[in-house]
Scaffold this motif. Structure first.
Motif, PDB file in Angstrom:
ATOM      1  N   ASP A 278       0.851  -1.229   0.073  1.00 49.26           N
ATOM      2  CA  ASP A 278      -0.082   0.100   0.041  1.00 49.26           C
ATOM      3  C   ASP A 278       0.870   1.194   0.114  1.00 49.26           C
ATOM      4  OD1 ASP A 278       0.904  -0.151   2.360  1.00 49.26           O
ATOM      5  OD2 ASP A 278      -0.885  -0.181   3.738  1.00 49.26           O
ATOM      6  N   GLN A 279       2.243   1.082  -0.297  1.00 50.01           N
ATOM      7  CA  GLN A 279       3.162   2.307  -0.397  1.00 50.01           C
ATOM      8  C   GLN A 279       3.445   3.018   1.028  1.00 50.01           C
ATOM      9  OE1 GLN A 279       2.764   4.821  -3.931  1.00 50.01           O
ATOM     10  NE2 GLN A 279       1.069   3.586  -4.395  1.00 50.01           N
ATOM     11  N   ARG A 280       3.009   2.369   2.255  1.00 50.95           N
ATOM     12  CA  ARG A 280       3.113   3.026   3.368  1.00 50.95           C
ATOM     13  C   ARG A 280       4.274   2.479   4.367  1.00 50.95           C
ATOM     14  NH1 ARG A 280      -1.214   6.418   4.103  1.00 50.95           N
ATOM     15  NH2 ARG A 280      -0.709   6.620   6.408  1.00 50.95           N
ATOM     16  N   HIS A 281       4.687   1.324   4.008  1.00 46.44           N
ATOM     17  CA  HIS A 281       5.788   0.763   4.881  1.00 46.44           C
ATOM     18  C   HIS A 281       6.714  -0.022   3.732  1.00 46.44           C
ATOM     19  CE1 HIS A 281       3.474   1.930   8.362  1.00 46.44           C
ATOM     20  NE2 HIS A 281       2.433   1.381   8.003  1.00 46.44           N
ATOM     21  N   VAL A 282       7.777   0.794   3.619  1.00 46.13           N
ATOM     22  CA  VAL A 282       8.868  -0.011   2.488  1.00 46.13           C
ATOM     23  C   VAL A 282      10.146  -0.087   3.032  1.00 46.13           C
ATOM     24  CG1 VAL A 282       9.679   0.588   0.262  1.00 46.13           C
ATOM     25  CG2 VAL A 282       7.335   1.440   0.634  1.00 46.13           C
ATOM     26  N   ILE A 283      10.605  -1.225   3.011  1.00 46.63           N
ATOM     27  CA  ILE A 283      12.129  -1.268   3.101  1.00 46.63           C
ATOM     28  C   ILE A 283      12.904  -0.996   1.884  1.00 46.63           C
ATOM     29  CG2 ILE A 283      13.793  -2.989   3.837  1.00 46.63           C
ATOM     30  CD1 ILE A 283      11.571  -4.396   5.552  1.00 46.63           C
ATOM     31  N   PHE A 284      14.187  -0.368   1.954  1.00 42.77           N
ATOM     32  CA  PHE A 284      14.983  -0.151   0.653  1.00 42.77           C
ATOM     33  C   PHE A 284      16.331  -0.102   1.168  1.00 42.77           C
ATOM     34  CE2 PHE A 284      14.292   3.775   2.662  1.00 42.77           C
ATOM     35  CZ  PHE A 284      15.433   4.506   2.635  1.00 42.77           C
ATOM     36  N   GLY A 285      17.005  -0.398  -0.053  1.00 43.73           N
ATOM     37  CA  GLY A 285      18.544  -0.301   0.180  1.00 43.73           C
ATOM     38  C   GLY A 285      19.275  -0.552  -1.149  1.00 43.73           C
ATOM     39  N   GLY A 286      20.478  -0.774  -1.258  1.00 40.26           N
ATOM     40  CA  GLY A 286      21.159  -0.621  -2.550  1.00 40.26           C
ATOM     41  C   GLY A 286      22.846  -0.820  -2.053  1.00 40.26           C
ATOM     42  N   ALA A 287      23.556  -1.180  -3.042  1.00 35.07           N
ATOM     43  CA  ALA A 287      24.913  -1.090  -3.300  1.00 35.07           C
ATOM     44  C   ALA A 287      25.387  -0.574  -4.675  1.00 35.07           C
ATOM     45  CB  ALA A 287      25.356  -2.445  -3.011  1.00 35.07           C
ATOM     46  N   GLY A 288      26.402   0.216  -4.763  1.00 40.19           N
ATOM     47  CA  GLY A 288      27.046   0.515  -5.861  1.00 40.19           C
ATOM     48  C   GLY A 288      28.289   1.135  -5.972  1.00 40.19           C
ATOM     49  N   ARG A 289      28.848   1.336  -7.236  1.00 43.21           N
ATOM     50  CA  ARG A 289      29.894   2.144  -7.180  1.00 43.21           C
ATOM     51  C   ARG A 289      29.732   3.283  -8.357  1.00 43.21           C
ATOM     52  NH1 ARG A 289      35.580  -0.942  -8.412  1.00 43.21           N
ATOM     53  NH2 ARG A 289      35.108  -1.224  -6.034  1.00 43.21           N
ATOM     54  N   SER A 290      30.474   4.235  -7.981  1.00 46.44           N
ATOM     55  CA  SER A 290      30.171   5.750  -8.832  1.00 46.44           C
ATOM     56  C   SER A 290      31.701   6.242  -8.769  1.00 46.44           C
ATOM     57  CB  SER A 290      29.475   6.493  -8.272  1.00 46.44           C
ATOM     58  OG  SER A 290      28.977   7.787  -8.744  1.00 46.44           O
ATOM     59  N   TYR A 291      32.024   6.593 -10.185  1.00 51.85           N
ATOM     60  CA  TYR A 291      33.381   7.111 -10.618  1.00 51.85           C
ATOM     61  C   TYR A 291      33.115   8.798 -10.681  1.00 51.85           C
ATOM     62  CZ  TYR A 291      35.427   2.542 -11.075  1.00 51.85           C
ATOM     63  OH  TYR A 291      35.910   1.361 -10.831  1.00 51.85           O
ATOM     64  N   ASP A 292      34.034   9.303 -10.113  1.00 54.11           N
ATOM     65  CA  ASP A 292      34.335  10.736 -10.293  1.00 54.11           C
ATOM     66  C   ASP A 292      35.169  11.062 -11.515  1.00 54.11           C
ATOM     67  OD1 ASP A 292      33.711  13.428 -10.476  1.00 54.11           O
ATOM     68  OD2 ASP A 292      34.373  13.689  -8.062  1.00 54.11           O
ATOM     69  N   ARG A 293      35.991  11.986 -11.170  1.00 56.24           N
ATOM     70  CA  ARG A 293      37.033  12.208 -12.356  1.00 56.24           C
ATOM     71  C   ARG A 293      38.262  12.818 -11.727  1.00 56.24           C
ATOM     72  NH1 ARG A 293      37.521  16.939 -14.555  1.00 56.24           N
ATOM     73  NH2 ARG A 293      38.130  15.701 -16.670  1.00 56.24           N
ATOM     74  N   ASN A 294      39.200  13.011 -12.588  1.00 59.52           N
ATOM     75  CA  ASN A 294      40.636  13.682 -11.846  1.00 59.52           C
ATOM     76  C   ASN A 294      40.469  14.973 -12.492  1.00 59.52           C
ATOM     77  OD1 ASN A 294      41.937  11.577 -10.564  1.00 59.52           O
ATOM     78  ND2 ASN A 294      42.543  10.802 -12.507  1.00 59.52           N
ATOM     79  N   LEU A 295      40.493  16.206 -11.562  1.00 56.11           N
ATOM     80  CA  LEU A 295      40.495  17.564 -11.919  1.00 56.11           C
ATOM     81  C   LEU A 295      41.755  17.894 -12.731  1.00 56.11           C
ATOM     82  CD1 LEU A 295      39.412  19.106  -8.505  1.00 56.11           C
ATOM     83  CD2 LEU A 295      37.894  18.649 -10.676  1.00 56.11           C
ATOM     84  N   PHE A 296      41.302  18.405 -13.872  1.00 53.98           N
ATOM     85  CA  PHE A 296      42.431  18.809 -14.658  1.00 53.98           C
ATOM     86  C   PHE A 296      43.438  19.866 -14.134  1.00 53.98           C
ATOM     87  CE2 PHE A 296      44.290  21.456 -18.370  1.00 53.98           C
ATOM     88  CZ  PHE A 296      44.828  20.136 -18.993  1.00 53.98           C
ATOM     89  N   ASP A 297      42.895  20.557 -13.009  1.00 55.43           N
ATOM     90  CA  ASP A 297      44.034  21.658 -12.297  1.00 55.43           C
ATOM     91  C   ASP A 297      45.000  20.773 -11.699  1.00 55.43           C
ATOM     92  OD1 ASP A 297      44.301  24.008 -11.491  1.00 55.43           O
ATOM     93  OD2 ASP A 297      43.755  23.751  -9.586  1.00 55.43           O
ATOM     94  N   TYR A 298      44.939  19.434 -11.043  1.00 58.28           N
ATOM     95  CA  TYR A 298      45.917  18.529 -10.509  1.00 58.28           C
ATOM     96  C   TYR A 298      46.768  17.969 -11.890  1.00 58.28           C
ATOM     97  CZ  TYR A 298      42.742  18.858  -6.298  1.00 58.28           C
ATOM     98  OH  TYR A 298      42.029  19.241  -5.524  1.00 58.28           O
ATOM     99  N   LEU A 299      46.204  17.656 -12.737  1.00 61.24           N
ATOM    100  CA  LEU A 299      46.910  17.074 -14.021  1.00 61.24           C
ATOM    101  C   LEU A 299      47.724  17.856 -14.597  1.00 61.24           C
ATOM    102  CD1 LEU A 299      44.169  14.664 -15.618  1.00 61.24           C
ATOM    103  CD2 LEU A 299      45.913  14.228 -13.742  1.00 61.24           C
ATOM    104  N   GLN A 300      47.422  19.315 -14.823  1.00 60.48           N
ATOM    105  CA  GLN A 300      48.327  20.270 -15.620  1.00 60.48           C
ATOM    106  C   GLN A 300      49.404  20.491 -15.044  1.00 60.48           C
ATOM    107  OE1 GLN A 300      48.475  23.739 -14.927  1.00 60.48           O
ATOM    108  NE2 GLN A 300      47.541  23.509 -13.226  1.00 60.48           N
ATOM    109  N   ASN A 301      49.693  20.624 -13.762  1.00 64.08           N
ATOM    110  CA  ASN A 301      50.721  20.982 -13.069  1.00 64.08           C
ATOM    111  C   ASN A 301      52.128  20.568 -13.794  1.00 64.08           C
ATOM    112  OD1 ASN A 301      50.156  22.741 -10.799  1.00 64.08           O
ATOM    113  ND2 ASN A 301      48.604  20.915 -10.305  1.00 64.08           N
ATOM    114  N   GLU A 302      52.060  19.302 -14.121  1.00 67.08           N
ATOM    115  CA  GLU A 302      53.300  18.615 -14.845  1.00 67.08           C
ATOM    116  C   GLU A 302      53.744  19.300 -16.041  1.00 67.08           C
ATOM    117  OE1 GLU A 302      54.187  14.067 -15.571  1.00 67.08           O
ATOM    118  OE2 GLU A 302      52.474  14.829 -16.874  1.00 67.08           O
ATOM    119  N   VAL A 303      52.896  19.876 -16.594  1.00 62.79           N
ATOM    120  CA  VAL A 303      52.886  20.586 -17.920  1.00 62.79           C
ATOM    121  C   VAL A 303      53.310  22.094 -17.543  1.00 62.79           C
ATOM    122  CG1 VAL A 303      52.377  21.214 -20.443  1.00 62.79           C
ATOM    123  CG2 VAL A 303      51.702  18.981 -19.339  1.00 62.79           C
ATOM    124  N   SER A 304      52.411  22.830 -16.681  1.00 66.32           N
ATOM    125  CA  SER A 304      52.319  24.133 -16.571  1.00 66.32           C
ATOM    126  C   SER A 304      53.685  24.521 -15.812  1.00 66.32           C
ATOM    127  CB  SER A 304      51.159  24.646 -16.022  1.00 66.32           C
ATOM    128  OG  SER A 304      51.114  24.110 -14.708  1.00 66.32           O
TER     129      SER A 304
END
Length: 974
Positions: A624-650
């Protein structure tokens, strides 16, 4: 710390395990969707039709043989639902919501009428709560955005009414939104289905690194949804929270709004520092104003919406001297600039938004949106930094998006083509030499003045195409899949320390410095510019499987891949590679494999192992949508900031140099030691000395950098409980989140025997040693990790027009830790490896409580309140208060001061007689009613070796705004 190859194996193993479940169990998702889905039961064979009462947009679906129907891709709004045996119902759908409406029984509902009764229809429409979702998610409604107290008109400020979220404002007025123990960079905001990610700088959202501004005009935001965990495979480029917002559209009725709000010096209380003897109250002023207009181009077919907002701030700041000094101990030049100890920082912003929509029949829907943001400000004033050392900043952003939705029977296709350009450009307020006053060692700063050291121009520009396909013809399943491609050029210009910074020991001389830091071109063409034409590619597939009337299983997986040519094609200069191989870091005892950082241009590749499985479920105990058990597991990728990578060149074209000057109290020797001459006050002579060799820092990236990610696990229960005749939502969740592979910068220098510290010592690091003819070897690698265990509690009675009130309680308990004392730029230079630091309490309050309330009071008043309480976060410090400087080490402490703020707002709308629908609005906000002091900074110096502990250690030295502030708003609407 687990070795990198083991972590790579583990993340592959988890990905394969959940991906296998996906293949065996079902299929796919829609992409960063702001659209709602309506589903439920009705008479088999009947046609269910939904019509937006404001715009005329209409969609229908045929009920299958088992009585089920689904209509996805609906913009949030109020709809009339017709079909089956249930007659007609008028409901409200929220952003990204999956609502269940069964049409098997007749229901009493208001008729839609014509546009003259639209407000009555919308106000009395039934809100269908979303309980059968595995997401840990909360909606922020248009009513909350409109009614709750606020000072910034940043629509993201309301996200802190969600458990696990923190919206903060630092001492400079810069705003941040973060979730859990991760940084603000880990979030992503999706507006009308398009991510607003900052690919270059921290902050998570483009334009929000070091800004007092707003990312979007608040008047153009309809509502939004905050998903802290268990988001589906459609969401990308994040490892903490996803914010999913929808913009306002024009309707079949011409509407408009004009507002102006302001506060000024006389309307705010003094801070405790402005109340000190001899201090004065800094001049301050805040003005915000704007206009929005929307309406039909052709009724039921095409509409427009336009919004403009501006803000103009004069923000107060307070000076606090370092090392326990007071103004009377400073030289006259510093005293004159210090003045009363207060100063004001200007800020101006203009925001523009335009939206056109076209409803071309039942099958085709188009949107064209444009956003422009322009900011200018003066910042970096306060603390020990005097006004002449300030930074002037320009922040600009433009985004254009064309969206096409196509529906056909059991298919929905949602396509976007977009363009973005966002740049952040700080410059020194003065172009002159910087002067630092030090207490002995050059790094022990008392105060600074003169030209600043922040000279940058960084941003991103390019175009994108994304397409998301939903199929709901498989009974019990909603299968979604999508693809995204972006061609983004990321650019950086970094000429930090263009103004040379000279350090003077107050105990020795104010004429002869002991040290200088400066930037200089490494070659005749060196200017610190890096440009990389990046390519981003993402795929996902998701199945929302309604197993029966109680169980829903969400199975999904996504894969992302990014090419960064400036990293992959970089070739380590021959002289740098030779110096590395001949350096002390190449010794077996160093623990550094220098070959891991020497790039040939062919031994690097983009990380392709970014499989992100996501699994969620919800179980409706009674159906009846009034008592719900929920859960989950997962992975999520972000990214490497270019401001960190560019130091090698700059840093290879514009270097950072440091030299000591040989003085009586600070004798030195070696290649980085110079005899003082006033000729060095001319930057050209410093540049010439740098060209002669020695002193330059070299940044080097690991050849096997991977993408940072988080693993998330949660389990909770969501209940709709009737109390005092009203339905309340009570949701509790326990979660575990670990983040991995954040980039850190480590010091690669080693002593003559390959060691990092002197025998028996924990300080100092081997700065400048063993890397001739260069100075420091800075190594970037994946190293940072966080862990967080949380309990999230949400108690809500949503506001509705019938009862005239609403309440929301959000409580979060977090036990977190991180494997370094880093809070900000990820420099970890005081240990040979990240393991040496051990684990520290994480950057999350143990306890955080946010409560809000809205009440329709007497005389047509709308009253609201917000209370925020959070325990103090840890502060990381270097403890040198030992028997020897060689025993300095890192630790942390938790201040005794907790964050407390209570805000109130009252709004009254007047209908203008004979005004043709015009209404006048008067509003008052009282922020920080009790004038509680919330601190932005502390004295973190514990004291030197063989010295008494600093008496001011742990004491606050700067304030976070607002103090108690009254804000007046007026407006007109029609």
């Amino acid at each position: 710390m687990t070795k990198k190859n083991t972590k790579r194996y583990n993340r592959s193993l988890l990905s394969c395990a959940l991906a296998t479940c996906l293949v065996l169990g079902a299929t796919p998702a829609m992409a960063q969707s702001t659209a709602a889905t309506l589903r439920g039961q009705a008479t088999a064979g009947a046609t269910v039709t939904v019509t937006n009462v404001e715009t005329g947009l209409s969609r229908n679906a045929t009920v299958n043989a088992n009585g089920g129907y689904a209509i996805p891709g609906l913009p949030p709004g109020t709809y009339r639902v017709e079909g089956g045996a249930g007659g007609a119902r008028t409901i409200t759908l929220a952003v990204g919501q999956v609502a269940t409406v069964d049409l098997g029984q007749a229901a009493t509902a208001p008729a839609t009428g014509d546009v003259t009764t639209l407000e009555r229809v919308v106000a009395s429409a039934e809100f269908v709560p979303e309980t059968r979702t595995s997401e840990v998610a909360t909606y922020v409604s248009a009513k909350q955005i409109e009614a709750l107290p606020q000072g910034t008109r940043n629509f993201l400020a309301f996200a802190d009414t969600v458990p696990g979220m923190v919206f903060s404002q630092d001492g400079n007025g810069n705003t941040r939104l973060r979730s859990g123990a991760q940084t603000a960079s880990a979030i992503n905001v999706f507006i009308d289905g398009v991510g607003q990610k900052n690919y270059v700088l921290p902050g998570g959202i483009a334009g929000q690194d070091s800004s007092r501004g707003n990312p979007f005009p608040q008047s153009a935001i309809g509502e939004y949804k905050v998903i802290t965990q268990n988001y589906k495979a459609e969401f990308d480029q994040l490892s903490s929270a996803a914010i999913v917002a929808v913009t306002r559209s024009g309707s079949n009725k011409f509407t408009g709004d004009v507002f102006w709000d302001a506060t000024k010096t006389q309307w705010r209380s003094k801070s405790e520092y402005e109340s000190l003897p001899g201090a004065t109250k800094a001049v301050s002023e805040e003005k915000q104003y704007g206009v929005s207009i929307g309406g039909p181009i052709k009724r039921d077919v095409a509409h427009f919406f336009v919004a403009y907002e501006a803000k103009s701030y004069q923000s107060p700041t307070t000076f606090s001297l370092g090392r326990g000094y007071n103004i009377g101990q400073l030289p006259s030049s510093f005293k004159d600039e210090y003045g009363s100890g207060n100063f004001t920082k200007p800020f101006d912003e203009d925001l523009y938004f335009v939206k056109l929509d076209l409803n071309a029949g039942m099958d085709h829907y188009f949107e064209l949106t444009t956003k422009v943001r322009k900011e200018s400000e003066t910042t970096d004033i306060g603390g020990n930094r005097l006004p002449s050392a300030a930074t002037d900043n320009i922040n600009q952003e433009t985004r254009v998006d064309l969206r096409w939705q196509w529906t056909q029977q059991n298919w929905l296709n949602d396509a976007h083509i977009g363009y973005e350009k966002s740049f952040w450009s700080p410059r020194p307020h003065e172009f002159s030499n910087g002067t630092w006053l030090a207490d002995g060692n050059w790094w022990d700063t008392i105060a600074r003045r003169g030209g600043g050291d922040n000279y940058q121009d960084k941003g991103q520009k390019g175009w994108a195409i994304q397409d998301d396909l939903t199929w709901f013809g498989w009974e019990g399943h909603t299968v979604k899949m999508g693809v995204k491609y972006k061609a983004i050029t990321v650019d950086t210009l970094e000429q930090n320390k263009f103004n040379p910074q000279f350090y003077y020991d107050i105990h020795e001389s104010l004429v002869v410095p002991t040290h200088v830091e400066f930037g200089a071109p490494v070659s005749a063409l060196g200017d610190g510019t890096v440009s990389s034409s990046n390519k981003q590619f993402g795929l996902y597939i998701q199945d929302d499987w309604e197993v029966n009337d109680k169980l829903i299983v969400n199975l999904g997986v996504r894969w992302d891949y990014e090419r960064t040519p400036s990293y992959e094609n970089f070739v380590t200069p021959t002289n740098v590679a030779a110096a590395m191989r001949a350096s002390n870091a190449a010794l077996p005892a160093s623990g550094v494999n220098v070959e891991d950082y020497i790039s040939t241009g062919n031994n690097r590749s983009a990380d392709k192992n970014n499989w992100a499985p996501r699994l969620g479920f919800s179980y409706d105990l009674q159906g009846d949508q009034r008592h719900v058990i929920f859960g989950g597991a997962g992975r999520s990728y972000d990214r490497n900031l270019f401001d960190y990578l560019q130091n090698e060149v700059s840093k290879g074209s514009w270097g950072s140099f440091g030299f000591d000057f040989n003085t009586a109290m600070h004798p030195c020797s070696g290649g980085n030691c110079l005899a003082w001459t006033s000729a060095y006050l001319d930057r050209q002579n410093l540049w010439a000395r740098a060209a002669a060799g020695g002193g330059r820092e070299v940044y080097l990236n690991n050849n096997n950098l991977v993408v940072p990610y988080s693993d998330q696990f949660s389990l909770g229960m969501r209940n709709i409980v009737e109390m005092a005749g009203h339905d309340w939502t009570i949701e509790s969740t326990i979660s575990h989140v670990t983040s991995h592979d954040g980039i850190a910068f480590l010091l690669g220098n080693r002593r003559a025997d390959g060691s990092f510290f002197p025998p028996g010592a924990t300080d100092p690091p081997p700065w400048g040693q063993g890397f001739a003819p260069f100075g420091n070897m800075i190594l970037a690698e994946n190293a940072l990790e966080t862990r967080a265990n949380s309990f999230l509690l949400r108690i809500e009675k949503p506001y509705d027009h019938a009862t005239g009130w609403g309440v929301n309680v959000a409580y979060t308990y977090t036990d977190s830790e991180q494997n370094s004392p880093i809070n900000g730029w990820p420099g970890a230079f005081n240990m040979p490896t990240i393991d040496g630091y051990g684990w520290f309490d994480g950057q999350a309050s143990k306890h955080r409580l946010v409560t809000t309330g809205i009440y329709d009071g007497p005389w047509g008043l709308t009253l609201s309140a917000k209370l925020t309480y959070a325990t103090a976060q840890p502060r990381y410090v270097q403890d040198c208060n030992e028997t020897s400087w060689s025993l300095c080490h890192f630790t942390f402490y938790v201040p005794n001061d907790h964050f407390k703020q209570f805000d109130l707002a009252a709004n009254k709308e007047f209908t203008i007689p004979g005004g043709g629908g015009f209404r006048f609005r008067l509003r008052a906000d009282l922020l920080n009613v009790f004038n509680w002091s919330n601190y932005a900074g502390y004295d973190d110096w514990m004291g030197g070796a063989n010295e008494p502990m600093n008496a001011n250690f742990g004491k606050p030295n700067s304030i976070s705004l607002p103090t108690r502030t009254f804000k007046l708003s007026v407006g007109f609407s029609w």
